[in-house]
Design an enzyme around this catalytic site. Sequence first.
Site, PDB file in Angstrom:
ATOM      1  N   TYR A   1      27.134   1.109 -33.097  1.00  0.00           N
ATOM      2  CA  TYR A   1      27.818   1.760 -34.233  1.00  0.00           C
ATOM      3  C   TYR A   1      29.262   2.133 -33.917  1.00  0.00           C
ATOM      4  O   TYR A   1      29.895   2.831 -34.706  1.00  0.00           O
ATOM      5  CB  TYR A   1      27.101   3.061 -34.609  1.00  0.00           C
ATOM      6  CG  TYR A   1      25.616   2.994 -34.836  1.00  0.00           C
ATOM      7  CD1 TYR A   1      25.073   2.204 -35.853  1.00  0.00           C
ATOM      8  CD2 TYR A   1      24.755   3.755 -34.060  1.00  0.00           C
ATOM      9  CE1 TYR A   1      23.697   2.173 -36.077  1.00  0.00           C
ATOM     10  CE2 TYR A   1      23.373   3.732 -34.284  1.00  0.00           C
ATOM     11  CZ  TYR A   1      22.862   2.941 -35.290  1.00  0.00           C
ATOM     12  OH  TYR A   1      21.513   2.928 -35.511  1.00  0.00           O
TER      13      TYR A   1
ATOM     14  N   CYS B   1      24.251  -6.818 -18.186  1.00  0.00           N
ATOM     15  CA  CYS B   1      25.100  -8.001 -18.231  1.00  0.00           C
ATOM     16  C   CYS B   1      25.459  -8.368 -19.662  1.00  0.00           C
ATOM     17  O   CYS B   1      24.957  -9.345 -20.230  1.00  0.00           O
ATOM     18  CB  CYS B   1      24.409  -9.148 -17.511  1.00  0.00           C
ATOM     19  SG  CYS B   1      24.133  -8.721 -15.790  1.00  0.00           S
ATOM     20  N   GLU B   2      26.267  -7.552 -20.265  1.00  0.00           N
ATOM     21  CA  GLU B   2      26.777  -7.742 -21.625  1.00  0.00           C
ATOM     22  C   GLU B   2      28.150  -7.098 -21.664  1.00  0.00           C
ATOM     23  O   GLU B   2      28.320  -5.965 -21.200  1.00  0.00           O
ATOM     24  CB  GLU B   2      25.913  -6.994 -22.652  1.00  0.00           C
ATOM     25  CG  GLU B   2      24.529  -7.526 -22.866  1.00  0.00           C
ATOM     26  CD  GLU B   2      24.474  -8.797 -23.703  1.00  0.00           C
ATOM     27  OE1 GLU B   2      25.479  -9.129 -24.367  1.00  0.00           O
ATOM     28  OE2 GLU B   2      23.424  -9.447 -23.663  1.00  0.00           O
TER      29      GLU B   2
ATOM     30  N   GLY C   1      20.339  13.169 -43.397  1.00  0.00           N
ATOM     31  CA  GLY C   1      21.689  12.624 -43.415  1.00  0.00           C
ATOM     32  C   GLY C   1      22.796  13.537 -42.957  1.00  0.00           C
ATOM     33  O   GLY C   1      23.931  13.089 -42.773  1.00  0.00           O
TER      34      GLY C   1
ATOM     35  N   PRO D   1      15.615  16.104 -42.316  1.00  0.00           N
ATOM     36  CA  PRO D   1      16.711  16.068 -41.338  1.00  0.00           C
ATOM     37  C   PRO D   1      16.228  15.516 -39.993  1.00  0.00           C
ATOM     38  O   PRO D   1      15.140  15.850 -39.532  1.00  0.00           O
ATOM     39  CB  PRO D   1      17.106  17.546 -41.195  1.00  0.00           C
ATOM     40  CG  PRO D   1      15.846  18.299 -41.487  1.00  0.00           C
ATOM     41  CD  PRO D   1      15.087  17.473 -42.495  1.00  0.00           C
TER      42      PRO D   1
HETATM   43  C1  PLP Z   1      16.450   8.108 -40.905  1.00  0.00           C
HETATM   44  C2  PLP Z   1      15.960   8.819 -42.114  1.00  0.00           C
HETATM   45  C3  PLP Z   1      16.124  10.195 -42.216  1.00  0.00           C
HETATM   46  C4  PLP Z   1      16.856  11.029 -41.187  1.00  0.00           C
HETATM   47  O1  PLP Z   1      18.223  10.811 -41.227  1.00  0.00           O
HETATM   48  P1  PLP Z   1      19.217  11.742 -40.370  1.00  0.00           P
HETATM   49  O2  PLP Z   1      20.543  11.198 -40.649  1.00  0.00           O
HETATM   50  O3  PLP Z   1      18.809  11.601 -38.961  1.00  0.00           O
HETATM   51  O4  PLP Z   1      19.035  13.131 -40.880  1.00  0.00           O
HETATM   52  C5  PLP Z   1      15.613  10.821 -43.327  1.00  0.00           C
HETATM   53  N1  PLP Z   1      14.955  10.126 -44.291  1.00  0.00           N
HETATM   54  C6  PLP Z   1      14.770   8.805 -44.214  1.00  0.00           C
HETATM   55  C7  PLP Z   1      14.042   8.112 -45.296  1.00  0.00           C
HETATM   56  C8  PLP Z   1      15.270   8.104 -43.129  1.00  0.00           C
HETATM   57  O5  PLP Z   1      15.096   6.778 -43.064  1.00  0.00           O
END
Ligand code: PLP
Length: 424
Positions: free
Chosen positions: A318, A346-347, A239, A276
């Site tokens: 996003y 084509c969007e 994340g 990560p």
């Molecule tokens: C997508 C995901 C990640 C990686 O997320 P990042 O934001 O790319 O670090 C880690 N764990 C799970 C369970 C995910 O679905």
Amino acid sequence: MHHFAYKTGVLHAEGVSLAAIADEVGTPFYCYSSATLERHYQVFQAAFAGSQTLICYSVKANSNQAVLMTLGQLGAGMDVVSEGELRRAIAAGIPGERIVFSGVGKTADEMAAGLAHDIYAFNAESRGELEQLSAVAQQSGKTARVALRVNPDVDPKTHHKIATGRAEDKFGIPWSESLELYDVASQLPGLSPVGVHMHIGSQIIDLEPFERAFALLRELVQDLRGSGHEIEFINFGGGLGVPYRSDAETPPDPEAYAAIVLKAAQDLDCRLLFEPGRMIAGNAGVLVSRVLYVKPGPTKTFTIVDAGMNDLIRPTLYGAHHEIWPVTEAQANATVAATDVVGPVCETGDFLALDRELPELQAGDLIAVLTAGAYGAVQASSYNSRLLVPEVMVRGDAHAVIRARPSYERLIGADTLPGWLTGT
Ligand SMILES: *Cc1c(COP(=O)(O)O)cnc(C)c1O
């Protein structure tokens, strides 16, 4: 930090000119920097020096075999979310003991595949999944090591579509049910609930949601141990955000993130797992595209390039911002004007950037879309019967095509015709 920079007026990936690669493989293409991938992994690892860790790169961010192998050779584990990703990790030489399996909808076959490779753990997300995993484990005569993914109901303050740890999101087990489900798991044959897991979202810039969520994880470990569960590891998920806007976004530095993790894990004597993805691969890739036309419109100018939303869907999916740099460095006195950088699909939603201030571009110029290493090529499609774009990896002065552009024969040949159309 990344290794894309101008040298003698031309944007390079490490020691290799992106213009030279464009001449060789054609446009568009993705280009990844090995040094950047390695650096990000190592910076993350260094932040936890002295702790027992397992850093499982999230394969879904960029699943090219060369990327997986680059990280695997540094000792990285992998977080997979499908049998396909599991097979990729195994094919890249990652041992099962460094693989965790995530995802809200694992099938029985996927569970069996994970068990066959003796993976480190499954991250389970529902009671139904625990029951299924137990059945599959019994059939295969194995014990599945399990972490329950708990949903802390924390808003990670990121884009709506990539928040995963709020009560309304489909992910994880509601916080209030977690203790009960660990009891269920420990009574189901073939399951060994030895870890806790959390992943609250992606592109998280502010550490505060992590801090709150990880404090809850700490409590959970203590409560679980209090009820007799033997918890060996804490999986903090992924994340961590990356700077899509180099001037405006300051993602948390790994040291600050580590401080929060270490505080939550203090004295628990757990192995620390991480997943990560974006943080490792995001900055390590660019999408290079060529300007086809510059089309002045009544209200704005469109810069039409040969890469589109099927190659990089993040801007339209996003509302993501990706910096765009001309591959040939603009003169200091170049005129800068706002333009929509759009693709050939084509969007109306087919754009890479809207109202972007860019030095004036002409047909034939090359552009690089930055921070496209994560959730770029993996989300590409052949919509409009466009060929998936090639991927190139650079290492120092060397480069290699790590996925070739497919042929039109392959694209069309993937379809098969029923006998009533061919008369056979
Ligand atoms: C997508 C995901 C990640 C990686 O997320 P990042 O934001 O790319 O670090 C880690 N764990 C799970 C369970 C995910 O679905």
